[in-house]
Design a protein around this motif. Structure first.
Motif, short mmCIF file in Angstrom:
data_model
loop_
_atom_site.label_atom_id
_atom_site.label_comp_id
_atom_site.label_asym_id
_atom_site.label_seq_id
_atom_site.Cartn_x
_atom_site.Cartn_y
_atom_site.Cartn_z
N ARG A 119 56.92 30.11 49.83
CA ARG A 119 57.09 30.95 51.01
C ARG A 119 56.20 30.46 52.16
O ARG A 119 55.08 30.00 51.93
CB ARG A 119 56.76 32.41 50.69
N ARG A 168 56.13 44.58 61.78
CA ARG A 168 56.50 44.34 60.38
C ARG A 168 57.55 43.25 60.21
O ARG A 168 57.49 42.46 59.27
CB ARG A 168 57.01 45.63 59.73
N ASP A 219 58.77 39.38 57.24
CA ASP A 219 59.83 39.43 56.24
C ASP A 219 60.00 38.07 55.56
O ASP A 219 60.17 37.04 56.23
CB ASP A 219 61.16 39.84 56.88
N THR A 275 54.59 35.02 53.20
CA THR A 275 53.33 35.44 52.59
C THR A 275 52.30 35.62 53.70
O THR A 275 52.07 34.70 54.49
CB THR A 275 52.83 34.41 51.57
N ARG A 281 50.55 46.59 52.33
CA ARG A 281 51.37 46.79 51.13
C ARG A 281 51.93 48.21 51.09
O ARG A 281 53.07 48.42 50.67
CB ARG A 281 50.55 46.50 49.89
N LYS A 282 51.15 49.18 51.55
CA LYS A 282 51.61 50.57 51.54
C LYS A 282 52.78 50.79 52.49
O LYS A 282 53.62 51.68 52.24
CB LYS A 282 50.46 51.51 51.89
N GLY A 320 55.07 48.58 53.05
CA GLY A 320 56.24 47.86 52.57
C GLY A 320 56.27 46.37 52.85
O GLY A 320 57.30 45.72 52.63
N ILE A 321 55.17 45.79 53.34
CA ILE A 321 55.10 44.33 53.49
C ILE A 321 54.77 43.77 52.12
O ILE A 321 53.69 44.02 51.58
CB ILE A 321 54.06 43.93 54.55
N GLU A 322 55.66 43.00 51.55
CA GLU A 322 55.64 42.73 50.11
C GLU A 322 54.60 41.71 49.68
O GLU A 322 53.84 41.92 48.74
CB GLU A 322 57.03 42.27 49.67
N HIS A 323 54.54 40.58 50.36
CA HIS A 323 53.71 39.47 49.90
C HIS A 323 52.45 39.39 50.77
O HIS A 323 52.42 38.66 51.77
CB HIS A 323 54.50 38.17 49.94
#
Length: 247
Positions: free
Chosen positions: A132, A172, A176, A179, A198-199, A201-204
């Motif tokens: 990524r 945000r 997408d 990382t 992370r809370k 919704g940003i995943e990596h």
């Protein structure tokens, strides 16, 4: 002059039930050792900046680690030819780094981290170990960023860390499929920032372990431009962790 003054910075998010009691013990120990600096205590943990001869600093850390809550605390080190603090302060705060986001509780569990040497390897190629794209996010305030930062870094021109949650929420989409590595001077702000991201919704998301100072200690100045602002009389340090000579 030889650099005979050891400067350390360290923090730990850990629940402190009676920070006022701890404050008295720490203040007395620092006074006995003739140390100078600033130590912040809050229900969420400790944040410390100390300076003095190696023997005195090591004696303080050995004493602090006798408390099981701080047994694993590992300071970042740098040297100067004089003490960059005018006095010793041990202060009680609501947060050891103010974010005004009570749902963010690092003492209950950390966000994933990346070690400095691994981050350098990622930056060499622009990709993480999963392939990524890597995006660096500077969580510091604008005047700190002005002294220096990583190449190709996102920053929000913040005047205060309390503005970070709104700024990153509005941005945000940028992250997408990528990382994100949050970073700051010593690790404390980027730890809260990574948990918050992370809370929402940003995943990596990773935090840079030990922050910029640990990166300089382990890696040097690879992919960095300028100096690193520090909150003491030195003003900033260069990638060799020596006091900055920049005008």
């Amino acid at each position: 002059m030889s650099m005979s003054i050891l400067n350390i910075s360290a923090y730990k998010f850990v629940a402190l039930d009676e920070p006022a009691v701890l404050r008295e013990a720490i203040a007395a120990r620092c006074e006995a050792l003739a140390l100078k600096g600033t130590i912040l205590l809050a229900p969420e943990g400790i944040n410390l900046f100390l300076a003095g001869p190696r023997e005195a600093v090591d004696a303080f850390m050995a004493w602090l680690r006798k408390d099981a809550r701080f047994a694993d605390i590992e300071p970042k080190e740098s040297w100067s030819d004089e003490v960059p603090f005018g006095r010793m302060r041990v202060r009680l705060k609501k947060e050891i780094i103010t974010m005004h986001a009570p749902a963010i509780r690092p003492e209950a569990g950390r966000a994933p981290h990346v070690l400095p040497r691994d981050l350098r390897r990622w930056l060499d190629t622009g990709r993480d170990d999963e392939g990524r794209e890597v995006v660096l996010l500077d969580t510091r305030n604008d005047y700190e960023v002005a002294a220096g930062t990583f190449e190709n870094t996102v920053d929000y021109g913040l005047s205060s860390f309390t503005g970070f949650p709104d700024a990153v929420a509005a941005d945000r989409a940028r992250f997408d499929g990528k990382t994100v590595v949050s970073f700051c001077t010593g690790g404390i702000r980027c730890e809260k920032a990574a948990i918050h991201m992370r809370k929402i919704g940003i995943e990596h998301v990773f935090q840079l372990e030990g922050g910029i100072l640990k990166y300089f200690e382990d890696v040097g100045g690879a992919h960095w431009r300028g100096d690193c602002f520090v909150f003491d009389g030195r003003g900033a340090v260069d990638p060799s962790l020596a006091p900055s000579t920049a005008p």
